[in-house]
Write an enzyme that holds these catalytic residues in place. Structure first.
Site, short mmCIF file in Angstrom:
data_model
loop_
_atom_site.label_atom_id
_atom_site.label_comp_id
_atom_site.label_asym_id
_atom_site.label_seq_id
_atom_site.Cartn_x
_atom_site.Cartn_y
_atom_site.Cartn_z
N ARG A 74 0.86 -1.18 0.00
CA ARG A 74 0.00 0.00 0.00
C ARG A 74 0.90 1.23 0.00
NH1 ARG A 74 -3.35 -2.95 -1.47
NH2 ARG A 74 -5.38 -3.42 -0.55
N GLU A 77 -4.35 7.26 -5.20
CA GLU A 77 -4.50 6.56 -6.48
C GLU A 77 -5.80 7.01 -7.13
OE1 GLU A 77 -4.12 2.36 -5.63
OE2 GLU A 77 -2.07 2.62 -4.91
N HIS A 84 -1.11 0.05 -9.80
CA HIS A 84 -1.70 -0.90 -8.85
C HIS A 84 -2.23 -2.15 -9.58
CE1 HIS A 84 -3.54 -1.16 -4.57
NE2 HIS A 84 -3.25 -2.36 -5.04
C1 DGY Z 1 -5.25 -6.42 -2.84
O1 DGY Z 1 -5.90 -7.44 -3.12
O2 DGY Z 1 -5.25 -5.93 -1.72
C2 DGY Z 1 -4.44 -5.81 -3.95
O3 DGY Z 1 -3.89 -4.61 -3.61
C3 DGY Z 1 -5.24 -5.71 -5.23
O4 DGY Z 1 -5.46 -6.98 -5.69
#
Ligand code: DGY
Length: 328
Positions: A241, A270, A289
């Site tokens: 993240r 984002e 992402h």
């Molecule tokens: C998640 O699943 O948390 C990813 O960041 C996106 O697939």
């Protein structure tokens, strides 16, 4: 009367079909996320809600959805959801762990290799017609991966999948983790990885990759002080993240050349703002992402998300429950 479900984006058909066959389903038609008001408007009479990590499911939203029984997140991370309030309200929160592990580990490695070997810069160089001399002794020199030291922050499912790939590159693996778990045991018993504290990991690694959830403890885990501890010319990759890194501090460390390169798939905001200073850095590889973005994995995630939702709406315990207190 059928129960009602609001799906905040067109998730792959494999899951959407399962939901639409059973419930009175509304799917948000746009690729852009609905606003908080739009979520409330569409979900106010719903028992089920399917969410993405870009939907803010905070106390304001949850408190306005009186019939809600389940929030089925189409992702493994769920830092966009106020789980504590959902739990108080007896709303089950589910996610999609496990199925995206290898796909995300592949992407982390894609960024490690692209950043270390400057592959995006190299591609641009060729396309922009700059390749005028056949072979340059000092052209686009990067860093070796084979035999280097890899520091993994967070040794869970994805961290350990990244470590397994590193062994193929004969890397020394250092890792930092909060707790002992089945993955740390696997790494420890292989004799190929060593648990260290964050300070030593930062000081000794050539390449660092982050695989931790975002929480109040991990917010800005790496900032100016931590980047200063890292080796000159070292590389950092983040597929977890964005907010676990202080982006301004990272910008400075990359711009000054203290850090050699970075690869980011995630950002504090984002989509990345069009005027973000990060866009100016040649030694930064960017991705929007896409850690779990393979056709196969996204289809499995959609199916898993639907199975979780269906279970709760059928009065059963879902396979991937984030807040088990709701079923106690
Ligand atoms: C998640 O699943 O948390 C990813 O960041 C996106 O697939």
């Amino acid at each position: 009367m059928k129960q009602r479900v609001f799906v905040t984006r067109k998730i792959p058909d494999e899951g959407l079909r399962m939901i639409a066959e059973r419930f009175d389903t509304t799917v948000w038609p746009s690729d852009s996320p609905p606003s908080v008001d739009e979520i409330v408007q569409n979900a106010k009479d719903c028992e089920g809600l399917v969410t993405l990590l870009s939907d803010s499911i905070d106390s304001d939203v949850i408190s306005k959805l009186p019939k809600l029984k389940v929030i089925a997140q189409y992702a493994v991370g769920y830092d966009n959801i106020d789980v504590s309030l959902a739990t108080d309200r007896k709303i089950a929160v589910t996610n999609t762990p496990g199925v995206l592990t290898e796909t995300t580990a592949d992407l982390a490695w894609t960024l490690i290799m692209a950043a270390a070997r400057r592959i995006v810069e190299a591609d641009r160089y060729v396309r922009e017609g700059k390749w005028n001399v056949a072979w340059g002794p000092k052209l686009l020199l990067g860093s070796d991966i084979y035999g280097a030291t890899l520091g993994i922050i967070g040794m869970g499912r994805i961290g350990s999948a990244v470590a397994r790939r590193a062994f193929g590159f004969n890397m020394k693996v250092l890792y930092q983790t909060r707790s002992v778990n089945e993955y740390t045991k696997e790494i420890d018993s292989s004799g190929k990885g060593t648990r260290v504290d964050l300070h030593n990991l930062l000081k000794e690694s050539d390449i660092i990759t982050l695989h931790i959830p975002l929480s109040s403890e991990t917010h800005h885990l790496l900032g100016e002080e931590e980047f200063n501890l890292m080796k000159h010319g070292s590389i950092i990759v983040n597929t977890s993240r964005g907010a676990v890194i202080d982006e301004e501090a990272l910008f400075k460390a990359l711009e000054s050349g203290h850090l050699g390169a970075a690869g980011l798939d995630v950002f504090k905001q984002e989509p990345l703002q069009k005027n973000s200073p990060l866009l100016k850095l040649p030694n930064l590889v960017l991705a929007p992402h896409i850690g779990s973005a393979s056709t196969k994995t996204r289809a499995i995630m959609a199916k898993m998300c639907a199975e979780n939702l269906i279970a709760v709406l059928n009065g059963e315990r879902p396979p991937n429950l984030v807040n088990p207190e709701v079923f106690e």
